[in-house]
Write a protein that holds these residues in place. Sequence first.
Motif, short mmCIF file in Angstrom:
data_model
loop_
_atom_site.label_atom_id
_atom_site.label_comp_id
_atom_site.label_asym_id
_atom_site.label_seq_id
_atom_site.Cartn_x
_atom_site.Cartn_y
_atom_site.Cartn_z
N PRO A 5 0.85 -1.30 0.05
CA PRO A 5 0.02 0.13 0.08
C PRO A 5 0.84 1.37 -0.06
O PRO A 5 2.13 1.53 0.62
N THR A 6 0.25 2.38 -0.60
CA THR A 6 1.07 3.53 -0.71
C THR A 6 1.40 4.01 0.87
O THR A 6 2.56 4.79 0.95
N LYS A 7 0.83 3.92 2.02
CA LYS A 7 0.88 4.44 3.10
C LYS A 7 2.39 3.44 3.56
O LYS A 7 3.22 4.13 4.28
N VAL A 8 2.49 2.20 3.46
CA VAL A 8 3.65 1.42 3.70
C VAL A 8 4.76 1.83 2.83
O VAL A 8 5.74 2.27 3.40
N HIS A 9 4.71 2.25 1.62
CA HIS A 9 5.37 3.03 0.67
C HIS A 9 6.13 4.26 1.18
O HIS A 9 7.17 4.41 1.30
N MET A 66 1.45 9.64 -7.42
CA MET A 66 2.30 8.54 -7.06
C MET A 66 3.04 7.87 -8.26
O MET A 66 4.10 7.41 -8.15
N PRO A 67 2.38 7.91 -9.37
CA PRO A 67 3.32 7.25 -10.58
C PRO A 67 4.45 8.05 -10.87
O PRO A 67 5.43 7.30 -11.20
N VAL A 68 4.42 9.31 -10.66
CA VAL A 68 5.62 10.05 -10.99
C VAL A 68 6.36 9.85 -9.89
O VAL A 68 7.93 9.84 -10.13
N HIS A 69 6.25 9.74 -8.78
CA HIS A 69 7.14 9.54 -7.86
C HIS A 69 7.69 8.11 -7.61
O HIS A 69 9.06 8.05 -7.50
N LEU A 70 7.04 7.07 -8.37
CA LEU A 70 7.48 5.89 -8.60
C LEU A 70 8.51 5.83 -9.57
O LEU A 70 9.82 5.28 -9.64
N GLY A 104 19.79 0.51 -4.07
CA GLY A 104 19.03 0.83 -5.32
C GLY A 104 18.32 -0.58 -5.82
O GLY A 104 17.06 -0.36 -6.11
N VAL A 105 18.99 -1.64 -5.73
CA VAL A 105 17.99 -2.86 -6.03
C VAL A 105 17.12 -3.06 -5.25
O VAL A 105 15.84 -3.33 -5.76
N ALA A 106 16.92 -2.90 -4.10
CA ALA A 106 15.89 -3.05 -3.21
C ALA A 106 14.93 -2.15 -3.11
O ALA A 106 13.53 -2.25 -3.30
N VAL A 107 15.07 -0.87 -3.61
CA VAL A 107 14.21 0.29 -4.00
C VAL A 107 13.31 -0.01 -5.12
O VAL A 107 12.20 0.07 -5.18
N ILE A 108 14.11 -0.58 -6.08
CA ILE A 108 13.34 -0.93 -7.42
C ILE A 108 12.46 -2.26 -7.25
O ILE A 108 11.49 -2.10 -7.74
N LEU A 109 12.91 -3.02 -6.40
CA LEU A 109 11.93 -4.16 -6.00
C LEU A 109 10.61 -3.69 -5.29
O LEU A 109 9.76 -3.91 -5.56
N LEU A 112 8.27 -1.99 -7.71
CA LEU A 112 7.55 -2.89 -8.63
C LEU A 112 6.45 -3.64 -7.80
O LEU A 112 5.68 -4.14 -8.57
N CYS A 113 6.35 -3.53 -6.41
CA CYS A 113 5.54 -4.17 -5.64
C CYS A 113 4.60 -3.11 -5.00
O CYS A 113 3.73 -3.57 -4.40
N SER A 114 4.76 -1.71 -5.35
CA SER A 114 4.00 -0.82 -4.77
C SER A 114 2.72 -0.48 -5.44
O SER A 114 2.70 -0.32 -6.53
N LYS A 115 1.84 -0.19 -4.83
CA LYS A 115 0.52 0.25 -5.77
C LYS A 115 0.81 1.78 -5.90
O LYS A 115 1.45 2.49 -5.40
N SER A 116 0.14 1.85 -7.03
CA SER A 116 0.33 3.30 -7.88
C SER A 116 -0.67 4.44 -7.43
O SER A 116 -0.65 5.47 -7.85
N GLN A 117 -1.68 3.93 -6.66
CA GLN A 117 -2.68 4.94 -6.31
C GLN A 117 -2.93 4.78 -4.79
O GLN A 117 -3.10 3.75 -4.46
N PRO A 118 -2.92 5.97 -3.95
CA PRO A 118 -3.19 5.96 -2.72
C PRO A 118 -4.70 5.78 -2.60
O PRO A 118 -5.50 5.60 -3.61
#
Length: 136
Positions: A5-9, A66-70, A104-109, A112-118
């Motif tokens: 979820p975006t809150k966890v992100h 959120m998509p721009v943030h990602l 860097g690798v951890a953040v990319i992972l 990839l697993c984060s929702k793109s909308q809160p």
Amino acid sequence: MRFIPTKVHAVLDYVVAIALILAPTIFMFEEVGGAAVIIPRVLGVGLILYSLLTRYELGLVKVIGMPVHLVFDVLASVFLIASPFLFGFADEAPNAWVPHIAVGVAVILVVLCSKSQPGASVTGNRSAKAHAGSVA
């Protein structure tokens, strides 16, 4: 498969930002100096700034979607991963360059697993608010 979820992100953003700022001290590579030290600290501060501007639960001003943030997360991560090679500190002791690659690798992972909308309460979704009001 986006399950974070975006809150966890958002929480992870601030934790990673602080970790990046402190990485040279934590991993004891401050004496390497230069880009090895400057890059994680600058990226950490940058992450705090664009997180404060993101439209998610822990954003303050909420102007960046959120998509721009990602996308920012991925670009910063790719730069962090490439930095030991671009700036020539990959030949230093592993404690000076492995954290750059690992984070860097951890953040990319995570991206990839984060929702793109809160959730609706953050985005200002009127129909969700109207529905919530009629249920209460």
